[in-house]
Write an enzyme that holds these catalytic residues in place. Structure first.
Site, mmCIF file in Angstrom:
data_model
loop_
_atom_site.group_PDB
_atom_site.id
_atom_site.type_symbol
_atom_site.label_atom_id
_atom_site.label_comp_id
_atom_site.label_asym_id
_atom_site.label_seq_id
_atom_site.Cartn_x
_atom_site.Cartn_y
_atom_site.Cartn_z
ATOM 1 N N GLU A 1 0.834 -1.206 0.000
ATOM 2 C CA GLU A 1 0.000 0.000 0.000
ATOM 3 C C GLU A 1 0.870 1.258 0.000
ATOM 4 O O GLU A 1 0.546 2.249 -0.666
ATOM 5 C CB GLU A 1 -0.946 -0.002 1.204
ATOM 6 N N TRP B 1 -8.996 8.763 -7.975
ATOM 7 C CA TRP B 1 -10.183 9.101 -8.752
ATOM 8 C C TRP B 1 -10.086 8.635 -10.193
ATOM 9 O O TRP B 1 -11.060 8.134 -10.758
ATOM 10 C CB TRP B 1 -10.459 10.603 -8.665
#
Length: 471
Positions: free
Chosen positions: A276, A384
């Site tokens: 991550e 996004w």
């Protein structure tokens, strides 16, 4: 007696702080400086939640510097002009800072470095926030990476668990005309930030506390707990990383040390969490090599995608957590109250906006920018564009997150939903996930009916995608 200026930006810590350490090692006196210049960040000046966090982080940094016998000199204005004034006032022969990677910051810092050197002042910058500089990783074709997995494979081989540097001894000096931190007016004039203050402790000390909690509890089952929004199964270190209150190297070293102390048969795997952090590095890699992506589709085919016309009413319902879809609404209310949202829920609310409502991803990116305490241009852009299907290594457009099945899988008993949707607190799990199936429940609770039919809106989004591909 030689003097150096250390220009603090989003590196608000004293430990593992390469610019500060280099200045203290080479000079007898050091002036720590923070210059508030949001106008230099253009369209991506910090949002309201970020400004709140920045205030408290600066207060913490000032407190720690004073414990060291130094002080943070706070100014407001043009960065180069302020630095030149301070060079003149202190006789400083060098200015040190840690690098930022947004396009406007790179341009500004290049101008500052050239101007100071022309003036005869040593100007040096360092890497304090990434494992690896964005320009140090490239494919075999000597091109930037566009896909995460090969990027991570390349970066992972270069990571070593080296001990981060400790905080140096600082011999500070006082300079007139500094501002109190309150004068920057970073806090809201009408207080709305009580939820942020309850949820977070900004600053380097808060970052260390968050890391210790993660080491003690979450890291042992991170691979599964990270998907459960009702649990604190993630590190919650993202805002601390964004403001430079802790570095990836500090996190990596601390986790590796903790894991190595556990019996090998019970030793947890920290690789999923390191991966991550790798996504964070990948986001900065992409932003550096493709600086237009905060506003332009990475996949230019999406320039002709048939987004719905801007719909302020629909956008406001999404922002306020009044869509009638429980997991979406819970996430948006968590964001408004705490300045943060669980990562899996972020994907769900973004998918709902871009695909079920078919509103342009720009609207979501802007709202997150203003409301997230960890608003980071690289990560925000990657996230996004990934969800919308237009980004590098993006989720396939036909992957539309179903908020109902996501809630049933990752919040089966509804703990997360009840926390943020008190009007549905007494609903049983089946209806808690799909309250529109009981008209009496909606009437009694005041919870809204769904804005759209999830199935129909998904089909319309896929049809628009097919039309774009065939155009």
């Amino acid at each position: 007696m030689s003097t150096a200026i250390v220009w603090f930006r989003r590196d608000l810590r004293l430990a593992d702080q390469p610019a500060l350490s280099a200045a203290c090692a080479a000079h007898e006196r050091v002036l720590p400086v923070y210059i508030h210049a949001p106008h230099e960040e253009g369209a991506w000046a910090p949002g309201a939640a970020s400004r709140c966090w920045l205030h408290h982080s600066l207060v913490d940094l000032q407190s720690q510097l004073r414990e060291q016998g130094a002080s943070l000199h706070v100014r407001r204005g043009d960065s180069l002009a302020v630095l030149r004034e301070l060079v003149h006032a202190t006789g400083a022969t060098a200015v040190y800072w840690n690098r930022l990677y947004e396009p406007t910051a790179i341009a500004r810092d290049s101008t500052v470095k050239a101007a100071l050197r022309e003036q005869g002042v040593e100007a040096r910058s360092f890497n304090a926030s990434l494992w690896c500089e964005p320009w140090q990783r490239e494919t075999r074709q000597q091109a930037p990476y566009r896909v995460f997995t090969p990027f991570w494979r390349s970066l992972r081989t270069q990571l070593s668990v080296t001990a981060p540097s400790t905080r140096p001894s600082i011999h500070g000096l006082e300079v007139a005309d500094g501002l109190p931190i309150d004068a920057l007016e970073l806090l809201p004039a009408i207080p709305w930030d009580s939820g942020l203050r309850e949820a977070w402790r900004p600053g380097e000390r808060g970052a260390r506390e968050a890391l210790e909690v993660f080491e003690d509890d979450a890291v042992t089952d991170y691979a599964t707990a990270r998907d459960l929004p009702a649990r604190h199964g993630t590190s919650r270190l993202s805002p601390h990383l964004h403001f430079g209150e802790i570095s990836p190297r500090q996190i990596h070293h601390a986790l590796a040390a903790r894991v190595s102390a556990i019996d090998a048969r019970r030793r947890p795997d920290i690789e999923p969490f390191l991966r991550e952090l790798g996504w964070r590095e990948f986001a900065h890699h992409l932003l550096y090599h493709f600086p237009a992506t905060p506003t332009a589709n990475f996949d230019r085919r999406f320039d002709r995608f048939a987004w719905e016309a801007d719909d302020n009413a629909s956008l406001e319902r999404w922002q306020q957590g009044r869509t009638g879809i429980p997991l979406v609404d819970a996430g948006m209310r968590e964001l408004w109250h705490t300045g943060w949202m669980h990562n899996r829920v972020r994907m769900v609310v973004a998918s709902f906006l871009c695909k079920n409502l078919r509103q342009h991803w720009h609207h979501g990116a802007r709202w997150f920018w203003d409301t997230l305490v960890d608003a980071d241009l690289a990560n925000n852009t990657l996230g996004w564009q990934w969800v919308s299907g237009s980004g590098a290594d993006a989720a396939p457009y036909f992957r539309v997150f179903n908020p109902v099945s996501q809630a049933q899988k990752f919040d089966a008993q509804g703990e997360y939903l009840r926390r943020w949707l008190p009007e549905l607190r007494d609903a049983s799990p089946p209806l808690l996930h799909e309250p529109w199936k009981d008209a009496a429940l909606l009437k009694r609770s005041g919870y809204p009916a769904p804005m759209v039919d999830l199935g129909d809106s998904r089909a319309a989004a896929l049809s628009a995608y097919q039309s774009m591909r065939g155009a």
